[in-house]
Design a protein around this motif. Sequence first.
Motif, mmCIF file in Angstrom:
data_model
loop_
_atom_site.group_PDB
_atom_site.id
_atom_site.type_symbol
_atom_site.label_atom_id
_atom_site.label_comp_id
_atom_site.label_asym_id
_atom_site.label_seq_id
_atom_site.Cartn_x
_atom_site.Cartn_y
_atom_site.Cartn_z
ATOM 1 N N LEU A 30 -1.372 -26.482 21.352
ATOM 2 C CA LEU A 30 -0.605 -27.752 21.035
ATOM 3 C C LEU A 30 -1.423 -28.368 19.957
ATOM 4 O O LEU A 30 -2.505 -28.205 19.910
ATOM 5 N N ASP A 31 -0.658 -29.196 18.992
ATOM 6 C CA ASP A 31 -1.114 -29.887 17.937
ATOM 7 C C ASP A 31 -1.285 -31.299 18.201
ATOM 8 O O ASP A 31 -0.631 -32.040 19.001
ATOM 9 N N LEU A 32 -2.289 -31.878 17.769
ATOM 10 C CA LEU A 32 -2.731 -33.375 17.865
ATOM 11 C C LEU A 32 -2.060 -34.102 16.544
ATOM 12 O O LEU A 32 -1.851 -33.260 15.602
ATOM 13 N N VAL A 33 -1.763 -35.278 16.457
ATOM 14 C CA VAL A 33 -1.056 -36.049 15.241
ATOM 15 C C VAL A 33 -2.607 -36.110 14.497
ATOM 16 O O VAL A 33 -3.577 -36.276 15.089
ATOM 17 N N ASP A 34 -2.460 -35.632 13.191
ATOM 18 C CA ASP A 34 -3.375 -35.514 12.307
ATOM 19 C C ASP A 34 -3.844 -36.804 11.814
ATOM 20 O O ASP A 34 -3.564 -37.238 10.511
ATOM 21 N N ILE A 42 -7.289 -38.503 16.880
ATOM 22 C CA ILE A 42 -8.101 -37.479 17.674
ATOM 23 C C ILE A 42 -9.308 -37.774 18.365
ATOM 24 O O ILE A 42 -9.611 -37.479 19.295
ATOM 25 N N ALA A 43 -10.082 -39.066 17.797
ATOM 26 C CA ALA A 43 -11.230 -39.436 18.601
ATOM 27 C C ALA A 43 -10.930 -40.126 19.804
ATOM 28 O O ALA A 43 -11.482 -39.863 20.719
ATOM 29 N N ASP A 44 -9.923 -40.848 19.941
ATOM 30 C CA ASP A 44 -9.481 -41.435 21.129
ATOM 31 C C ASP A 44 -8.840 -40.355 22.112
ATOM 32 O O ASP A 44 -9.093 -40.362 23.335
ATOM 33 N N VAL A 98 -9.853 -27.417 17.106
ATOM 34 C CA VAL A 98 -10.433 -27.348 15.662
ATOM 35 C C VAL A 98 -9.107 -28.174 14.938
ATOM 36 O O VAL A 98 -8.100 -27.893 15.078
ATOM 37 N N ALA A 99 -9.797 -28.973 14.040
ATOM 38 C CA ALA A 99 -9.037 -30.093 13.292
ATOM 39 C C ALA A 99 -7.957 -30.692 14.170
ATOM 40 O O ALA A 99 -8.397 -31.243 15.198
ATOM 41 N N ASP A 100 -6.664 -30.244 14.063
ATOM 42 C CA ASP A 100 -5.712 -30.906 14.962
ATOM 43 C C ASP A 100 -4.973 -29.986 15.792
ATOM 44 O O ASP A 100 -3.898 -30.309 16.619
ATOM 45 N N ARG A 101 -5.623 -28.651 15.914
ATOM 46 C CA ARG A 101 -4.982 -27.759 17.053
ATOM 47 C C ARG A 101 -6.088 -27.788 18.325
ATOM 48 O O ARG A 101 -7.136 -27.634 18.105
ATOM 49 N N PRO A 149 4.158 -31.485 19.101
ATOM 50 C CA PRO A 149 4.553 -30.320 19.763
ATOM 51 C C PRO A 149 4.698 -29.144 18.582
ATOM 52 O O PRO A 149 4.750 -29.591 17.521
ATOM 53 N N LEU A 150 4.023 -27.870 18.736
ATOM 54 C CA LEU A 150 4.359 -26.758 17.834
ATOM 55 C C LEU A 150 5.746 -26.478 17.477
ATOM 56 O O LEU A 150 6.472 -26.872 18.004
ATOM 57 N N SER A 151 5.919 -26.088 16.238
ATOM 58 C CA SER A 151 7.230 -25.972 15.888
ATOM 59 C C SER A 151 7.984 -24.969 16.790
ATOM 60 O O SER A 151 9.281 -25.055 16.705
ATOM 61 N N CYS A 152 7.266 -23.939 17.331
ATOM 62 C CA CYS A 152 7.998 -22.899 18.045
ATOM 63 C C CYS A 152 8.115 -23.346 19.772
ATOM 64 O O CYS A 152 8.794 -22.799 20.492
ATOM 65 N N ALA A 153 7.880 -24.915 19.858
ATOM 66 C CA ALA A 153 8.106 -25.231 21.392
ATOM 67 C C ALA A 153 9.564 -25.604 21.537
ATOM 68 O O ALA A 153 10.284 -26.059 20.960
#
Length: 114
Positions: A9-13, A18-20, A51-54, A90-94
Amino acid sequence: MSRRVCFALDLVDDADLIADYERAHAPGAVWPEVTRGIRDKGFTDMEIWRVADRLVMIAEVADDWPRHLDAAGKAVDARWEAAMDHFQRPLSCAGEEEKWVPMRRIYSLGEQAS
C-alpha cells in the motif's frame, strides 16, 4: 500451522502525514479493539515495513484465514480504516474496494540450488 502473506500500500507522499501514520502504529497506539480484530481475522503475526511512501505488510496467518468478524468487530474495523484513509493511497493495480494489495512471491532463497 501457518503461512505467510504479504501486501503493499502507498501513503500520501507528505512527510507530516507519514510521521502521523507511524505514530498511529507505534507500540500501544493502535486501538486494542483493532489488534484484537486482527487476531480474530486469523493473523498470528504481522509487521508493516516502510520505505519512502511505500508500505509492505508481512503477516503469518492461520490455515483458516481470513476469518469473518462479528458485527462489533466489523464496526471497529470500519472506524479504524476510516481514520487511516487520509494517510493512504491505493496502488494503481488496486481494485475499487481494495487498499492493501496482495503481493506474489517471485523469489525464494530456499528454492535455489546450492
